[in-house]
Design a protein around this motif. Structure first.
Motif, PDB file in Angstrom:
ATOM      1  N   LYS A 196      -3.969  39.793 -15.544  1.00  0.00           N
ATOM      2  CA  LYS A 196      -4.293  38.413 -15.223  1.00  0.00           C
ATOM      3  C   LYS A 196      -5.272  37.881 -16.272  1.00  0.00           C
ATOM      4  N   LYS A 198      -7.602  35.830 -15.904  1.00  0.00           N
ATOM      5  CA  LYS A 198      -8.968  35.828 -15.366  1.00  0.00           C
ATOM      6  C   LYS A 198      -9.609  37.208 -15.465  1.00  0.00           C
ATOM      7  N   TRP A 201     -10.651  37.400 -19.280  1.00  0.00           N
ATOM      8  CA  TRP A 201     -11.606  36.436 -19.833  1.00  0.00           C
ATOM      9  C   TRP A 201     -12.483  35.762 -18.782  1.00  0.00           C
ATOM     10  N   GLY A 202     -12.370  36.193 -17.536  1.00  0.00           N
ATOM     11  CA  GLY A 202     -13.246  35.665 -16.498  1.00  0.00           C
ATOM     12  C   GLY A 202     -13.106  34.163 -16.322  1.00  0.00           C
ATOM     13  N   ASP A 203     -14.221  33.502 -16.102  1.00  0.00           N
ATOM     14  CA  ASP A 203     -14.217  32.060 -15.855  1.00  0.00           C
ATOM     15  C   ASP A 203     -13.846  31.250 -17.093  1.00  0.00           C
ATOM     16  N   ALA A 205     -11.192  31.759 -18.825  1.00  0.00           N
ATOM     17  CA  ALA A 205      -9.737  31.700 -18.937  1.00  0.00           C
ATOM     18  C   ALA A 205      -9.253  30.277 -18.696  1.00  0.00           C
ATOM     19  N   PRO A 208      -6.373  30.719 -15.265  1.00  0.00           N
ATOM     20  CA  PRO A 208      -6.731  32.024 -14.693  1.00  0.00           C
ATOM     21  C   PRO A 208      -5.560  32.830 -14.149  1.00  0.00           C
ATOM     22  N   ASP A 209      -4.518  32.154 -13.653  1.00  0.00           N
ATOM     23  CA  ASP A 209      -3.396  32.870 -13.048  1.00  0.00           C
ATOM     24  C   ASP A 209      -2.314  33.252 -14.054  1.00  0.00           C
TER      25      ASP A 209
END
Length: 227
Positions: A196, A198, A201-203, A205, A208-209
């Motif tokens: 995924k 997210k 790259w966390g927040d 991204a 994110p999905d």
């Protein structure tokens, strides 16, 4: 430690432009590709070693060279490393020994070489029990070559140390980490692993999905419990 080429997925100051360009913008680009394939036909190296030499260019050169300049520089370094030419011959533009004399590759043979590629599929290796589809795995960290310090690897740094899911099994393929250094093919299971955005790259991204699919070898992965 990763090299300068391992930029994929890394944060940058600004987005890189996406341009629709022809495959060969300049005539010499075709010549560089043809030379790379023709000299490669001598059998002095393999595709993994050629990648390793391009990614091992000095960082300043790698950043300033265009795509086919990287190919040309990598080819020259391969030829020196393999004893086809030496530094004095390159400096003087005069080749004393001519190991390639009489060797030719026809246009038809070149087309066939490009179409065929360099298949890496091997017979099964009983040293490995392939993971099942759906297995949760974590990529090893750091993304280092297990056989040679600072050696070639196909595990991108941005995916190192993150959890993903195996979605495809491609059979047993030779391991680039050893093949690039003439340590043998050492075939391993090869998988497509889904991550995924997210998770990587966390927040930061953008979507994110989104899913990122990477083809990764067995030794790059550790099974996870899913907890």
């Amino acid at each position: 430690m990763t090299k300068i080429h391992d930029m994929g997925g890394m944060p940058c100051v600004e987005a890189l432009p996406v341009e629709n360009k022809t495959v060969f913008e300049k005539k010499w680009h075709k010549i560089v590709l043809s030379l790379t394939l023709a000299v490669g036909a001598l059998g002095k190296w393999n595709i993994d070693r050629s990648r390793y030499f391009r990614e091992s260019l000095p960082p300043d050169d790698y950043k300033r060279f265009t795509y086919y300049e990287k190919w040309m520089a990598g080819l020259v370094n391969l030829m020196v490393d393999s004893g086809l030419v030496d530094q004095s011959e390159l400096r003087d533009f005069k080749v004393a020994n001519k190991p390639m004399q009489g060797v030719s590759v026809s246009p038809e043979a070149l087309k066939s070489m490009i179409a065929k590629g360099d298949p890496s599929l091997c017979s099964s290796n009983t040293s490995f029990q392939p993971h099942e589809i759906g297995t949760l795995v974590k990529t090893k960290s750091p993304p280092a070559n297990n056989y040679l310090e600072n050696g070639h690897t196909r595990l991108p740094a941005y995916s190192s140390g993150y959890q993903g899911e195996i979605v495809l099994f491609h059979g047993f393929h030779r391991l680039p980490d050893t093949n690039a250094h003439f340590l043998g093919p050492k075939p391993e299971p090869l998988y497509t692993v889904s991550f995924k955005a997210k998770a990587l790259w966390g927040d930061e991204a953008e979507n994110p999905d989104d899913e990122i699919h990477l083809d990764l070898w067995h030794s790059y992965l550790e099974p996870q419990s899913g907890e």
